[in-house]
Design an enzyme around this catalytic site. Structure first.
Site, mmCIF file in Angstrom:
data_model
loop_
_atom_site.group_PDB
_atom_site.id
_atom_site.type_symbol
_atom_site.label_atom_id
_atom_site.label_comp_id
_atom_site.label_asym_id
_atom_site.label_seq_id
_atom_site.Cartn_x
_atom_site.Cartn_y
_atom_site.Cartn_z
ATOM 1 N N ASP A 131 0.625 -1.287 0.072
ATOM 2 C CA ASP A 131 -0.004 -0.136 0.118
ATOM 3 C C ASP A 131 0.878 1.481 0.014
ATOM 4 O OD1 ASP A 131 -3.090 -1.217 0.938
ATOM 5 O OD2 ASP A 131 -1.169 -2.195 1.282
ATOM 6 N N ASP A 186 -1.611 -2.649 -3.936
ATOM 7 C CA ASP A 186 -1.951 -1.220 -3.920
ATOM 8 C C ASP A 186 -0.584 -0.529 -4.263
ATOM 9 O OD1 ASP A 186 -4.388 -1.812 -3.609
ATOM 10 O OD2 ASP A 186 -4.711 -1.075 -1.594
ATOM 11 N N TYR A 205 -2.150 4.102 -6.295
ATOM 12 C CA TYR A 205 -3.370 4.919 -5.979
ATOM 13 C C TYR A 205 -3.447 5.966 -6.673
ATOM 14 C CZ TYR A 205 -3.067 2.502 -1.171
ATOM 15 O OH TYR A 205 -3.368 1.395 -0.475
ATOM 16 N N ASN A 256 -6.678 -4.022 -4.807
ATOM 17 C CA ASN A 256 -7.686 -3.454 -5.523
ATOM 18 C C ASN A 256 -7.543 -2.257 -5.806
ATOM 19 O OD1 ASN A 256 -7.328 -2.611 -2.403
ATOM 20 N ND2 ASN A 256 -8.958 -1.409 -2.736
ATOM 21 N N HIS A 288 -3.206 -9.934 -1.558
ATOM 22 C CA HIS A 288 -3.474 -8.229 -1.028
ATOM 23 C C HIS A 288 -4.446 -8.291 0.481
ATOM 24 C CE1 HIS A 288 -3.569 -4.083 -0.817
ATOM 25 N NE2 HIS A 288 -4.668 -3.945 -1.224
ATOM 26 N N HIS A 337 -11.716 -3.408 6.633
ATOM 27 C CA HIS A 337 -11.633 -4.711 5.571
ATOM 28 C C HIS A 337 -11.653 -5.731 6.805
ATOM 29 C CE1 HIS A 337 -10.408 -1.781 2.707
ATOM 30 N NE2 HIS A 337 -9.272 -1.377 2.992
ATOM 31 N N HIS A 339 -3.506 -4.063 2.191
ATOM 32 C CA HIS A 339 -4.710 -3.535 2.236
ATOM 33 C C HIS A 339 -5.115 -2.928 3.439
ATOM 34 C CE1 HIS A 339 -8.596 -3.531 0.252
ATOM 35 N NE2 HIS A 339 -9.283 -4.395 0.973
ATOM 36 N N VAL A 340 -4.901 -3.460 4.894
ATOM 37 C CA VAL A 340 -5.033 -2.725 5.964
ATOM 38 C C VAL A 340 -3.969 -1.813 6.386
ATOM 39 C CG1 VAL A 340 -5.602 -2.823 8.405
ATOM 40 C CG2 VAL A 340 -6.682 -4.502 6.772
ATOM 41 N N HIS A 341 -4.146 -0.555 6.488
ATOM 42 C CA HIS A 341 -3.128 0.709 6.739
ATOM 43 C C HIS A 341 -2.603 0.569 7.920
ATOM 44 C CE1 HIS A 341 -5.186 2.537 2.680
ATOM 45 N NE2 HIS A 341 -4.590 1.236 2.362
#
Length: 531
Positions: free
Chosen positions: A184, A211, A214, A267, A349, A359, A386-388
């Site tokens: 990410d 990711d 962006y 995503n 991801h 998420h 995915h999870v920041h």
């Protein structure tokens, strides 16, 4: 800052010491910072070459040490109403390489392409890329430095001299020194801090777990947002500002032109356009060892790095057991020789075992389809993004502590514009409604209330789950150092710490004598559980 069991009396803990009691490091607001994107005027993202000279140069691995891919872009992208794609055949794809700086005794030729991002709506600007080149170098020796120049020698458009080092031979006693794992990323000032810290740890390989840029946080006119869905909800299609990909490629070139980078889709790479086409930038800009690893897709593939076999899986295409990806995964796992590559590492991801509100249990359908297969073949570590935020689990399988399950590690804290996740699903009042968790991309709904265990009858635990060993909301990256066929050191680094400080550190220990790999044709096997 609270330090928790990272090093106790000079001792780095191991998974044999676990399972560990869950730990949450309290969030410090001073660390959040402003996730501001680098502007297009920043020197690090501006085009610095002329004509058809190569830019955005990167190296990716093939399935084995014998070969690597070199990729680059020539020519300028176009964005607007009247774009005319460049002719990929107008510029050759050539790499000259060798073990000496001069002469570069070998030459390889590859293929090139141009992709478009098109919108069938008035007022939206279309995009066409520069010419993207991919060349596979073959006949390489393990653990050796090679020098190369890429471009088209016929028009005097060759790059400066670059170099890379091949992976060591696949052997239980042979491993890359350091593997950086990050997710990410985006292209913010926090990203630059992450990449600076990561580079200072001198990795031999970079694993990017989805990711990338962006670019879809922007309208086609370049207007950006911290939250696409809430700011651009009235646009006719999920727009994306493709020049952000070019900015990202330029920024990353100093690192990835010499350190191989392996990427799996997230995503934010979906990027829908006209005729329902998706993933155009992702599938075009990177080279993948798909064919070499028996895959027919850029979304899933495998490769070896010394004594480690990596499996990269796609969460945004079919993962059902009747689908091509699952069938490929079964073949790939069956062909892994653990006597040659003892370590088995998987990556995709969205995490299966995230405890943040963001998420939460979103990838449950994928877990239901694939977890048993991965478990039966003894996957050691799973990396996701995915999870920041950062989270590491105890060894887990089907939501229960299990010494034969993999350690799941979430590193979605690379520094993107959407900022960090800070709320947990087990915090009072933060448990999401189950109706909000279906897989919106694959159309599945698999996350239900737990039917057993401490959270029986509930959708969320009322405390940090036992399988969650450590979680913290800070930007950072991780380093994996496999020492031998038994021990691998995992270290997570916060951006705000000194380069050589560890935020979280543990030895992941394999126990092949206790966790026997499922024999071929056998449907089930009995694991050994914690006492």
């Amino acid at each position: 800052m609270m330090l928790v069991f990272v090093v106790v009396d000079g001792h780095i803990p191991t998974t044999l010491d676990g399972p560990f009691p869950p730990v949450t490091v309290p969030f410090d607001n001073s660390f959040r910072g402003k996730a501001i994107d680098l502007p297009e005027t920043d020197p690090r993202v501006k085009r610095r070459v002329k004509g058809f000279e190569p830019e955005q140069i990167s190296v990716t691995l093939s399935a084995t040490y014998h070969s690597v891919w070199v990729s680059w872009i020539t020519g300028e992208f176009q964005i607007g109403d009247n774009i005319k794609p460049l002719n990929p055949k107008s510029v050759a794809s050539v790499v000259r390489y060798g073990s000496l700086r001069y002469p570069l005794e070998h030459e390889a030729k590859g293929h090139s392409l141009v992709y478009n991002q098109l919108y069938p709506f008035e007022g939206l600007q279309n995009y066409t890329s520069g010419i993207i080149h991919h060349v596979r170098l073959t006949g390489l020796k393990p653990g050796k430095v090679y020098y190369y120049r890429c471009g088209d020698p016929s028009i005097r458009a060759m790059s400066h001299l670059h170099h890379f080092k091949t992976m060591p031979i696949s052997d239980p006693r042979s491993y890359p020194g350091r593997i950086a794992v990050v997710g990410d990323l985006g292209l913010t000032y926090n990203t630059t801090s992450t990449i600076s810290h990561l580079s200072s740890n001198k990795p031999d390989l970079v694993l990017l777990v989805g990711d990338v840029t962006y670019a879809n946080l922007y309208l086609t006119n370049g207007t950006g947002s911290d939250c696409y869905s809430c700011s651009f909800s009235q646009t006719p299609i999920h727009e994306t500002y493709q020049p952000r990909w070019d900015y990202w490629g330029r920024f990353m070139e100093p690192l990835v032109s010499k350190i191989p980078i392996m990427v799996v889709e997230g995503n934010h790479e979906i990027e829908e356009q006209a005729r329902n086409q998706t993933f155009a930038a992702y599938s075009s800009r990177f080279a993948f060892p798909s064919e070499e690893s028996g895959s027919s897709s850029t979304f899933y593939y495998s490769f070896n790095a010394g004594g480690i076999h990596f499996i990269m899986l796609g969460a945004y295409i079919s993962y059902n057991q009747s689908g091509d990806q699952y069938k490929w995964l079964k073949r790939d796992l069956a062909n892994v020789e653990r006597a040659v590559t003892p370590w088995l590492v998987a990556s995709w991801h969205p995490p299966w075992y995230g405890t943040y509100k963001a998420h939460y249990r979103e990838a449950e359908c994928m877990r239901v389809e694939m977890e048993e297969l991965l478990y039966s073949y003894g996957v050691d570590i799973v990396f996701s993004g995915h999870v920041h935020a950062y989270e590491r689990t105890n060894r887990v399988y089907n939501y229960a502590l299990d010494p034969c399950g993999p350690v799941h590690i979430t590193v979605g804290d690379g520094g993107n514009r959407e900022k960090m996740a800070t709320k947990h699903a087990d915090d009072p009042g933060e448990c999401p409604d189950p109706s909000t968790t279906p897989d919106e991309y694959m159309g599945g709904f698999c996350a239900m209330n737990f039917t057993s265990g401490p959270a029986k009858g509930k959708f969320c635990w009322d405390r940090q789950p036992d399988y969650s060993a450590y979680r913290e909301s800070s930007f950072g990256h991780g380093i994996l150092e496999v020492k031998n066929e038994t021990y691998a050191l995992w270290t997570w680094h916060r951006n705000q710490d000194l380069y050589n400080n560890a935020g979280d550190q543990i030895y992941i220990v394999r126990q092949p004598d206790k966790c026997t790999i499922q024999p071929k044709g056998m449907k089930s096997w009995k694991p050994v559980f914690f006492r």
